[in-house]
Design an enzyme around this catalytic site. Structure first.
Site, mmCIF file in Angstrom:
data_model
loop_
_atom_site.group_PDB
_atom_site.id
_atom_site.type_symbol
_atom_site.label_atom_id
_atom_site.label_comp_id
_atom_site.label_asym_id
_atom_site.label_seq_id
_atom_site.Cartn_x
_atom_site.Cartn_y
_atom_site.Cartn_z
ATOM 1 N N LYS A 210 1.080 -1.257 0.434
ATOM 2 C CA LYS A 210 -0.178 -0.295 -0.208
ATOM 3 C C LYS A 210 1.245 1.329 -0.333
ATOM 4 O O LYS A 210 0.547 2.502 -1.181
ATOM 5 C CB LYS A 210 -1.188 0.201 1.158
ATOM 6 N N THR A 211 1.908 1.340 0.488
ATOM 7 C CA THR A 211 2.791 2.686 0.560
ATOM 8 C C THR A 211 3.426 2.920 -0.482
ATOM 9 O O THR A 211 3.299 3.740 -1.063
ATOM 10 C CB THR A 211 4.175 2.684 1.865
ATOM 11 N N ASP B 243 -3.361 7.351 4.479
ATOM 12 C CA ASP B 243 -2.561 6.593 5.023
ATOM 13 C C ASP B 243 -3.391 5.707 6.162
ATOM 14 O O ASP B 243 -3.881 6.305 7.207
ATOM 15 C CB ASP B 243 -1.267 6.511 4.753
ATOM 16 N N GLN C 229 -8.012 -4.829 9.968
ATOM 17 C CA GLN C 229 -6.415 -4.280 10.614
ATOM 18 C C GLN C 229 -7.045 -3.101 11.770
ATOM 19 O O GLN C 229 -5.800 -2.647 12.200
ATOM 20 C CB GLN C 229 -5.062 -3.996 9.616
ATOM 21 N N ARG D 76 1.467 -10.537 10.320
ATOM 22 C CA ARG D 76 3.351 -10.686 10.524
ATOM 23 C C ARG D 76 4.606 -11.749 9.768
ATOM 24 O O ARG D 76 5.434 -11.632 9.229
ATOM 25 C CB ARG D 76 3.681 -10.409 11.784
#
Length: 667
Positions: free
Chosen positions: A31-32, A211, A242, A598
């Site tokens: 996503k970043t 974001d 999340q 994770r």
């Protein structure tokens, strides 16, 4: 280095400019990169850098976003680009509009300590009450509830806090000050009430990017909505699966509200995961499907299925910690991985203690994130410093920590004189404290107190030659009345009880350390040496790659590790005992989903059949979430029949790996 190619969904998210856009970005979906590429695309399409604002939640995330964007954009074209946190953007607006908000130019920003002192004047010195009041007032501000609204809806004990809230705000204004929550609520107030200011700021930012949108609270959502206006030129990127911060005001419902407030909202899903193997994602997908969701997502990976997920059943919390430490040690021997490739994730900071002890006993370096290490707590460091001084009187740092703890009326002036005397004679502070002629430099009274301390410590050190470490510390605690001192200096009864419990835990640890594995006794010097080596390992935080990560599930968000151990999978821990209603259970499930995602390569889940609660061992029930995981991807090792041949082969493999690491080629 070439910029990685975008997949079709990422590319569509970058190029879409025809209206409001929600990018549902699953864990590990890049996503970043989408946000930074979109900034570059906006500039290529003619948007001026100073008309674009990208906001996120932490300074670290904002810095990373800005650094990545700078590699894609010409510096001249990017001039004036805003990449910041919500609070930094709010501060920018308040500075520009201070007069309209009724503030003088040089207003102050109250930090938590300043706010606490102000509340102490309003509601008294009770630390727990002040903490509750701070949390409640912060929650009201995050939800855009003003003092009048709070007074109208408050019930019971909240009524007094609502009255304090009104006076708190009045005094802040009188001091020409704002607090952290005002950095969001004041800009919202401005945009709601001042049409000219609203038009100015809507024209100031022609395109907005947000974001971690799932973590927005009511104030952040309203700020974004008001800045976007009817033009609705924005992209928000988030993952409702999340959303794990409801306790600090985050509203996962903000994702659903977008489609209500912006009917032409386009939704693009990023479901390809670039982090984890297939079995990990299958577990995450199956688990989260039990939650009610506005938008369905199904993460997938091109990295293959990977190892099956393992569930480890352990006798108690000590057995769980030992099992995890053993698994890390043996896996590292087989694979040659760095310790930093492993992470232990848990629901609450208190769970770290058992794992810290197990890691120390196996001499595995580790670092505790998201909480203070048990061995770094002041009462543990006090007692460790006493032991270090008894073993090594030349340890000036240990001497300075304990010489006036508890108070012995040995003040700073005395210690300065002692340091000068020790320096002139080339002595340690401990030896100098009994030195001839010192009394003239510090006064007879202070000289006597120093001498008494040294004589007592020498006697205790002599006892340590034949007394086990635990018994010696018990004697030390009694001699200096340390328990009473902890009670007297604690903020409240609860804090005192916690500190005393920590002392008891340390004594238990010392008792465990008194014998070598072969049953022979360890001397005090050896116990202290192990303590010192462990402290050194903990302080080497620059070498994070060679330390096992111990951290809470909340602190793990945004991170990733090759091998993850998710521990404490029991009812009352995960899900937490305070989160058993339907809405909170869903957040607990999202928290576990974050923990699972994770893991890059392997994932192990563990639980204890018994756990110590309230000073007693009580039976534990495995977490309901274990039953929600896909049966085909889960391995329960304890249910398999014992295979002596396989165990012997495993032992030979471990021995071979150990020899290879040590460079030993002998048979």
């Amino acid at each position: 280095m070439a910029t990685p190619k975008l997949n079709p969904e990422q590319d569509a998210a970058v190029r879409y400019l025809d209206g409001p856009l929600l990018v549902l970005a699953g864990a590990g979906s890049g996503k970043t990169g989408v946000i930074t590429r979109k900034i570059a695309h906006l500039i290529q399409r003619g948007y001026a850098g100073d008309r674009i604002a990208a906001v996120t939640f932490t300074n670290k995330a904002a810095r990373e976003m800005k650094q990545r964007a700078s590699k894609l954009i010409d510096s001249d074209a990017a001039r004036g680009l805003t990449v910041s946190t919500f609070h930094s953007l709010g501060l920018q607006m308040i500075r520009a509009e201070h007069a309209a908000l009724g503030y003088k130019p040089r207003f102050s920003i109250f930090d938590a300590e300043d706010a606490d002192k102000l509340l102490a004047d309003l509601i008294g010195k009770d630390a727990e009450l002040r903490k509750t009041a701070r949390f409640t007032i912060s929650a009201w501000k995050s939800a855009l509830v003003d003092p009048e609204g709070a007074a109208a809806t408050a019930a019971g004990s909240e009524q007094a806090i609502a009255r304090a809230y009104a006076e708190y705000q009045r005094r802040l204004k009188a001091y020409n000050a704002v607090d952290f929550d005002d950095l969001l609520s004041l800009p919202v107030q401005l945009l709601r009430e001042d049409a000219a200011a609203r038009e100015r700021w809507q024209n100031r930012f022609r395109y907005l990017l947000v974001d971690e949108y799932q973590d927005t609270n009511a104030a952040q959502y309203e700020l974004m909505r008001l800045l976007a206006g009817v033009r609705a030129a924005f992209t928000v990127v988030g993952d409702d699966d999340q959303s794990i911060y409801a306790w600090r005001g985050a509203r996962p419902g903000n994702i659903a509200d977008l489609s209500r407030d912006f009917p032409h909202l386009k939704v693009i899903k990023l479901e390809q995961n670039y982090r984890s193997v297939g079995n990990v994602l299958s577990a995450a997908n199956t688990l989260i499907s039990s939650n009610a969701r506005v938008y369905e997502k199904n993460l997938w990976s091109a990295m293959g299925p990977g190892d099956r997920i393992r569930v480890l059943a352990c006798a108690d919390e000590a057995g769980e910690a030992d099992r995890v430490a053993s698994e890390i040690s043996s896996h590292r021997l087989r694979t040659g991985n760095a310790f930093g490739d492993y992470a232990v994730l848990y629901r609450g900071n208190f769970q770290s203690r058992a794992f810290e002890k197990a890691m120390r006993e196996r001499q595995i370096p580790y670092r505790v994130s998201g909480g203070r290490s048990f061995f770094e707590r002041s009462e543990i460091r006090d007692l460790a410093a006493y032991l270090k001084l008894l073993v090594n009187p030349d340890d000036d740092a240990a001497f300075l920590r304990v010489v006036n703890l508890p108070r012995r009326e040995i003040g700073p002036a005395t210690l300065e004189a002692l340091a000068r005397y020790a320096g002139s004679r080339h002595l340690s502070l401990f030896d100098a404290a009994r030195g001839v002629g010192l009394a003239g430099g510090v006064g007879d009274r202070a000289g006597r107190r120093l001498a008494e301390f040294v004589d007592w410590a020498k006697g205790l050190a002599r006892d340590g030659e034949s007394t086990p470490a635990k018994a010696l510390v018990v004697q030390l605690i009694a001699d200096i009345d340390y328990r009473e001192w902890l009670r007297d200096t604690a903020a409240n009864t609860r804090a005192a009880r916690k500190r005393l419990e920590n002392v008891d835990e340390f004594l238990a640890w010392l008792g465990h350390m008194e014998e070598n594995t072969d049953g022979t006794p360890r001397g005090l010097d050896e116990v202290v040496r192990r303590l010192s080596l462990m402290d050194f390992a903990n302080q080497s935080e620059k070498d994070i790659e060679n330390q096992v990560h111990l951290l809470t599930l909340h602190a793990a968000k945004g991170l990733e590790f090759d091998h993850v151990f998710l521990v404490g999978m029991e009812e009352g821990l995960l899900p937490h005992h305070a989160c058993m209603d339907d809405e909170k259970i869903e957040e607990e499930r999202r928290l576990l989903y974050v923990g699972i995602t994770r893991a890059r390569k392997t994932l192990s889940l563990s639980y204890a059949r018994q756990r110590r609660r309230g000073g007693e061992n009580t039976d534990s029930t495995p977490s309901r979430f274990l039953e929600e995981l896909p049966k085909d991807e889960i391995e329960w090792p304890q249910s398999r029949k014992r295979d002596p041949k396989a165990e012997a082969e495993h032992g030979r493999n471990q021995l071979a790996a150990l020899k290879a690491m040590l460079g030993d080629s002998a048979d």
